[in-house]
Design a protein around this motif. Structure first.
Motif, PDB file in Angstrom:
ATOM      1  N   GLY A   1      22.775  13.402  12.659  1.00 53.11           N
ATOM      2  CA  GLY A   1      21.775  12.257  13.639  1.00 53.11           C
ATOM      3  C   GLY A   1      20.541  12.357  13.413  1.00 53.11           C
ATOM      4  O   GLY A   1      19.671  11.670  14.125  1.00 53.11           O
ATOM      5  N   ASP A   2      19.922  13.578  12.685  1.00 58.12           N
ATOM      6  CA  ASP A   2      18.458  13.496  12.505  1.00 58.12           C
ATOM      7  C   ASP A   2      18.084  12.705  11.758  1.00 58.12           C
ATOM      8  O   ASP A   2      18.591  12.178  10.788  1.00 58.12           O
ATOM      9  N   ILE A   3      16.698  12.297  12.044  1.00 57.85           N
ATOM     10  CA  ILE A   3      16.019  11.212  11.499  1.00 57.85           C
ATOM     11  C   ILE A   3      14.490  11.763  10.578  1.00 57.85           C
ATOM     12  O   ILE A   3      14.048  12.517  11.541  1.00 57.85           O
ATOM     13  N   HIS A   4      14.496  11.451   9.599  1.00 51.28           N
ATOM     14  CA  HIS A   4      13.043  12.229   8.670  1.00 51.28           C
ATOM     15  C   HIS A   4      12.470  10.977   8.054  1.00 51.28           C
ATOM     16  O   HIS A   4      13.097   9.830   7.654  1.00 51.28           O
ATOM     17  N   LEU A   5      11.216  10.912   8.326  1.00 53.91           N
ATOM     18  CA  LEU A   5      10.276   9.798   7.763  1.00 53.91           C
ATOM     19  C   LEU A   5       9.501  10.528   6.432  1.00 53.91           C
ATOM     20  O   LEU A   5       8.905  11.534   6.536  1.00 53.91           O
ATOM     21  N   PHE A   6       9.545   9.695   5.633  1.00 48.40           N
ATOM     22  CA  PHE A   6       8.625  10.002   4.372  1.00 48.40           C
ATOM     23  C   PHE A   6       7.896   8.823   3.914  1.00 48.40           C
ATOM     24  O   PHE A   6       7.999   7.650   4.350  1.00 48.40           O
ATOM     25  N   LYS A   7       6.522   9.095   3.149  1.00 50.25           N
ATOM     26  CA  LYS A   7       5.664   7.914   2.890  1.00 50.25           C
ATOM     27  C   LYS A   7       5.223   8.529   1.474  1.00 50.25           C
ATOM     28  O   LYS A   7       4.790   9.460   1.384  1.00 50.25           O
ATOM     29  N   ALA A   8       5.180   7.200   0.579  1.00 51.44           N
ATOM     30  CA  ALA A   8       4.652   7.442  -0.538  1.00 51.44           C
ATOM     31  C   ALA A   8       3.557   6.472  -1.083  1.00 51.44           C
ATOM     32  O   ALA A   8       3.923   5.272  -0.585  1.00 51.44           O
TER      33      ALA A   8
ATOM     34  N   THR B   1       0.856  -1.016  -0.197  1.00 47.39           N
ATOM     35  CA  THR B   1       0.111  -0.130  -0.050  1.00 47.39           C
ATOM     36  C   THR B   1       0.670   1.325   0.133  1.00 47.39           C
ATOM     37  O   THR B   1       0.524   1.977  -0.745  1.00 47.39           O
ATOM     38  N   PHE B   2       1.905   1.274   0.792  1.00 49.21           N
ATOM     39  CA  PHE B   2       2.802   2.591   0.870  1.00 49.21           C
ATOM     40  C   PHE B   2       4.064   2.144   0.659  1.00 49.21           C
ATOM     41  O   PHE B   2       4.649   1.059   1.023  1.00 49.21           O
ATOM     42  N   THR B   3       4.990   2.972   0.327  1.00 44.35           N
ATOM     43  CA  THR B   3       6.575   2.800   0.307  1.00 44.35           C
ATOM     44  C   THR B   3       7.131   3.768   1.057  1.00 44.35           C
ATOM     45  O   THR B   3       6.585   4.916   1.090  1.00 44.35           O
ATOM     46  N   ASP B   4       7.704   3.042   2.720  1.00 47.11           N
ATOM     47  CA  ASP B   4       8.355   4.211   3.734  1.00 47.11           C
ATOM     48  C   ASP B   4       9.588   4.373   3.207  1.00 47.11           C
ATOM     49  O   ASP B   4      10.428   3.638   2.645  1.00 47.11           O
TER      50      ASP B   4
ATOM     51  N   LEU C   1       8.056   3.877  -9.825  1.00 52.20           N
ATOM     52  CA  LEU C   1       7.434   5.218  -9.520  1.00 52.20           C
ATOM     53  C   LEU C   1       7.460   5.612  -7.923  1.00 52.20           C
ATOM     54  O   LEU C   1       7.576   6.738  -7.778  1.00 52.20           O
ATOM     55  N   ALA C   2       7.136   4.759  -7.218  1.00 54.28           N
ATOM     56  CA  ALA C   2       6.845   5.070  -5.683  1.00 54.28           C
ATOM     57  C   ALA C   2       8.286   5.566  -5.176  1.00 54.28           C
ATOM     58  O   ALA C   2       8.346   6.450  -4.233  1.00 54.28           O
ATOM     59  N   ILE C   3       9.266   4.963  -5.449  1.00 51.85           N
ATOM     60  CA  ILE C   3      10.478   5.142  -4.942  1.00 51.85           C
ATOM     61  C   ILE C   3      11.085   6.669  -5.462  1.00 51.85           C
ATOM     62  O   ILE C   3      11.339   7.493  -4.806  1.00 51.85           O
ATOM     63  N   ALA C   4      10.686   6.726  -6.831  1.00 56.85           N
ATOM     64  CA  ALA C   4      10.886   8.088  -7.285  1.00 56.85           C
ATOM     65  C   ALA C   4      10.157   9.300  -6.740  1.00 56.85           C
ATOM     66  O   ALA C   4      10.614  10.409  -6.576  1.00 56.85           O
TER      67      ALA C   4
ATOM     68  N   PHE D   1      14.640  18.971   1.554  1.00 58.24           N
ATOM     69  CA  PHE D   1      16.059  19.635   1.704  1.00 58.24           C
ATOM     70  C   PHE D   1      16.398  20.888   0.518  1.00 58.24           C
ATOM     71  O   PHE D   1      17.462  21.239   0.527  1.00 58.24           O
ATOM     72  N   ASN D   2      15.444  20.970  -0.410  1.00 58.56           N
ATOM     73  CA  ASN D   2      15.670  21.891  -1.566  1.00 58.56           C
ATOM     74  C   ASN D   2      16.896  21.600  -2.298  1.00 58.56           C
ATOM     75  O   ASN D   2      17.865  22.515  -2.492  1.00 58.56           O
ATOM     76  N   ARG D   3      17.136  20.221  -2.540  1.00 57.88           N
ATOM     77  CA  ARG D   3      18.173  19.689  -3.357  1.00 57.88           C
ATOM     78  C   ARG D   3      17.630  18.739  -4.493  1.00 57.88           C
ATOM     79  O   ARG D   3      16.655  18.387  -4.092  1.00 57.88           O
ATOM     80  N   PRO D   4      18.276  18.854  -5.601  1.00 61.10           N
ATOM     81  CA  PRO D   4      17.914  18.024  -6.455  1.00 61.10           C
ATOM     82  C   PRO D   4      18.076  16.623  -6.328  1.00 61.10           C
ATOM     83  O   PRO D   4      18.911  16.293  -5.296  1.00 61.10           O
ATOM     84  N   ILE D   5      17.260  15.475  -6.578  1.00 61.80           N
ATOM     85  CA  ILE D   5      17.237  14.011  -6.413  1.00 61.80           C
ATOM     86  C   ILE D   5      18.818  13.828  -6.736  1.00 61.80           C
ATOM     87  O   ILE D   5      19.285  12.961  -5.764  1.00 61.80           O
TER      88      ILE D   5
END
Length: 147
Positions: free
Chosen positions: A25-32, A14-17, A41-44, A54-58
C-alpha cells in the motif's frame, strides 16, 4: 495485487513522472527530466531510480509489476501551445470536419450556445479538413458501413 508493484508513468514535455504502488500500500513518487529526442530514455532513467531505491535490477522491478500504465501530455501540450507539425486525420466518411466544429466529449453535449467561442485558426490549420483521409469503411468491424 498479486505481484510487488504497480507503476504509472506520465511523460510530459519537461518531466516524466512515476508513481509506484507497492503491494503493502506504500506509494512512491519519482521524477526524471523528459527527453524529447527519445522519450524512452526518460522512462529508462525513471525505472533506474526505482531500481536504485529498491536495490533491485530494472528487469526484476518490471517482472514483478501487476500493471504499468503510460500516459503522455506531449500531444495535449502541442495542441494547447499550438506547436508541432501539421497532421492528417483518418476518419469515417462524413466526419472530416470533426476538429473544425470541435466535436468531442463535452459535459453538456446537447448544448450549443451562440457564445461558444470558435476554434482558434491555429487549431484548424493544425489538421485542416482538406487533409482528412475519408475511409469508406468503418474503423471497427462490428459497426455498420457509412453511407
Amino acid at each position: 495485487m498479486n505481484n510487488d508493484f504497480r507503476i504509472g508513468v506520465d511523460a510530459g514535455g519537461t518531466f516524466t513522472d512515476f508513481v509506484l504502488a507497492e503491494k503493502t500500500g506504500d506509494i512512491h513518487l519519482f521524477k526524471a527530466p523528459s527527453t524529447p529526442e527519445d522519450g524512452t530514455l526518460a522512462i529508462a532513467n525513471g525505472l533506474q531510480q526505482i531500481a536504485n531505491k529498491f536495490n533491485r535490477p530494472i528487469e526484476d522491478i518490471i517482472q514483478t509489476c501487476d500493471l504499468c500504465i503510460n500516459g503522455t501530455t506531449v500531444a495535449l501540450n502541442a495542441l494547447i501551445q499550438m506547436t508541432g507539425v501539421k497532421v492528417g486525420l483518418l476518419c469515417t466518411k462524413g466526419h472530416e470536419d470533426s476538429i473544425e466544429i470541435r466535436l468531442g466529449h463535452k459535459e453538456e453535449g446537447h448544448r450549443y450556445d451562440a457564445s461558444y467561442p470558435p476554434a482558434p485558426l491555429a487549431l484548424i490549420t493544425l489538421s485542416p479538413s482538406t487533409w482528412a483521409v475519408r475511409l469508406l469503411t468503418s474503423l471497427w468491424p462490428n459497426l455498420a458501413e457509412p453511407a
